[in-house]
Design a protein around this motif. Structure first.
Motif, PDB file in Angstrom:
ATOM      1  N   LEU A 219       0.831  -1.202   0.000  1.00  0.00           N
ATOM      2  CA  LEU A 219       0.000   0.000   0.000  1.00  0.00           C
ATOM      3  C   LEU A 219       0.866   1.252   0.000  1.00  0.00           C
TER       4      LEU A 219
ATOM      5  N   ALA B 184       2.259   2.028  -3.268  1.00  0.00           N
ATOM      6  CA  ALA B 184       1.268   2.506  -4.233  1.00  0.00           C
ATOM      7  C   ALA B 184       0.811   3.937  -3.974  1.00  0.00           C
ATOM      8  N   VAL B 185       0.730   4.342  -2.694  1.00  0.00           N
ATOM      9  CA  VAL B 185       0.053   5.618  -2.406  1.00  0.00           C
ATOM     10  C   VAL B 185       0.967   6.724  -1.877  1.00  0.00           C
TER      11      VAL B 185
ATOM     12  N   ILE C  28       1.512   5.882   6.063  1.00  0.00           N
ATOM     13  CA  ILE C  28       0.214   5.796   5.387  1.00  0.00           C
ATOM     14  C   ILE C  28      -0.851   6.529   6.192  1.00  0.00           C
TER      15      ILE C  28
END
Length: 417
Positions: A314, A317-318, A368
């Motif tokens: 994650l 990806a972000v 995140i």
């Protein structure tokens, strides 16, 4: 590095020195014995005589050269034995023939210099590529989080083995890629050399086959590097890597040892895929579920590395500007598939090249959640706060497991002596 980063590096180096000193005591457990050889680990008992033979000097130069180069144990690459020999060479020169009467001192030095020191340096290198040493407490947490993994602590004690050198070579590959900054210059070639060294020691460098193309793709996207240079740099990486493998294993120039090495590695490949005995055993079953006991004992609840893997994916990806997560993800996928589904034996040190880089990304979950804290939506911010609290408790539980297990392992050696 700026002043703050240098200060943080000094703090981490100081902690690393303390960590190094702590392992002198269990690793010196052969001292005081009339027959220290009986205290050696099974693998040490096999490999130590090879280093002793490499240090036997003979008036005949060809005999000395043969002992130095044709070392005979082709389960591990020559760099492991060569660096071990160099480590003990000063003592051999000072003590002369008396060198062979000090096994307890020699094996202590090998354990500390070839096992403990490289894993400290590997933890430092991975900490740098994750944090750049910008924040002291984050850097210190990751550094110690790696070094307190129970499998790491166990492999630091009473065991002189090539895995720490191999992990260091892997960590240096990531470090040099980070320092290169998509310029495809000298640091890129140093990454190739480090990758070659990881391959020369235990073949693990070959699992960068996905990471390097991802890095080259990012170089094309981030810096607009010409496609022609991308292809040439990729080819040069392979050439440098292969040159390091060959030159760091000089016995390959001799037909007999080369054929013996190929036969040994062929047998090793079969043993890795089928196990070390011909008897059926649940221990040698293939699949992630059969790693549960090893993970539980040496790394924590199996759900913890799975959670870190999902968070890393994650984060890759972000989170903008965190290409190191993309590179680590590209490393973990192929080596994870290989170890989980194609390796039959289940010792904890087999997982070090997979889980040390993965555990180094423990802060990715916080990064995140910080994105959520900046949201304009109240419910998103509250969800991020709740997520931070939960993640903190999970990390706290993992830290408690690691430290309590480490203390038990460490003190056990003093009860044995």
């Amino acid at each position: 590095m700026d002043i703050n980063q240098k200060r943080n590096l000094r703090v981490i180096a100081f902690v690393g020195i303390i960590y190094f000193v702590l392992f002198i005591f269990p690793n010196a457990s052969t001292m005081g014995s009339d027959n220290p050889i009986v205290y050696l680990h099974t693998d040490e008992f096999v490999t130590y005589p090879i280093v002793e033979r490499m240090l036997e000097f003979d008036p005949d130069l060809s005999t000395t050269w043969g002992r130095l180069i044709i070392y005979g144990d082709y389960h591990y690459g020559y760099p492991f034995y060569f660096l071990s020999m160099l480590t003990l060479l000063p003592l051999r020169l000072i003590q002369g023939a008396g060198f062979y009467d000090h096994t307890e001192i020699n094996i202590l030095i090998l354990r500390q210099v070839i096992s403990v020191l490289p894993i400290i340096l590997a933890a430092g290198a991975l900490t740098y590529v994750i944090t750049r040493f910008r924040k002291l407490w984050t850097s210190l947490f990751i550094f110690l989080f790696i070094l307190t993994i129970p499998a790491v602590v166990r492999n630091n004690m009473h065991w002189w083995h090539p895995d720490a050198l191999m992990v260091l070579a892997i960590a240096l590959t990531f470090l040099f890629l980070d320092l290169d900054g998509y310029r495809l210059g000298k640091y890129f070639l140093l990454a190739a050399a480090a990758c070659g060294m990881a391959s020369a020691i235990k073949l693990m460098g070959f699992f960068f086959f996905l990471t390097i193309p991802v890095y080259l793709l990012l170089a094309w996207r981030r810096r607009g590097v010409e496609f022609k240079k991308i292809i040439l740099s990729g080819a040069l990486f392979v050439v440098v890597m292969l040159l390091v493998i060959v030159l760091s294993n000089p016995f390959l120039f001799y037909k007999g040892p080369r054929e013996e090495m190929l036969a040994t590695q062929s047998q090793k490949t079969i043993a890795l895929s089928e196990g070390y005995t011909h008897e059926e055993s649940l221990y040698y079953s293939l699949g992630p579920e059969y790693w549960r006991w090893t993970l539980t004992v040496s790394y924590g609840d199996p759900w913890f590395p799975l959670m870190l893997f999902l968070l890393l994916g994650l984060a890759a990806a972000v989170i903008p500007g965190r290409d190191i997560y993309r590179l680590l993800f590209a490393w973990i996928i192929p080596i994870g598939i290989y170890l989980m589904w194609f390796v039959a034996p289940k010792p904890d040190h087999y997982l070090l090249p997979l889980l040390i880089p993965l555990y180094a990304t423990a802060a990715s979950g916080v990064e995140i959640l910080i994105i959520g804290l900046t949201s304009e939506k109240r419910w998103t911010r509250w969800a991020a706060y709740a997520g931070c609290a939960v993640y903190f408790l999970i990390l706290l539980a993992q830290c408690f497991f690691q430290i309590s297990t480490d203390i038990h392992q460490y003190t056990a050696y003093f009860k044995m002596v």
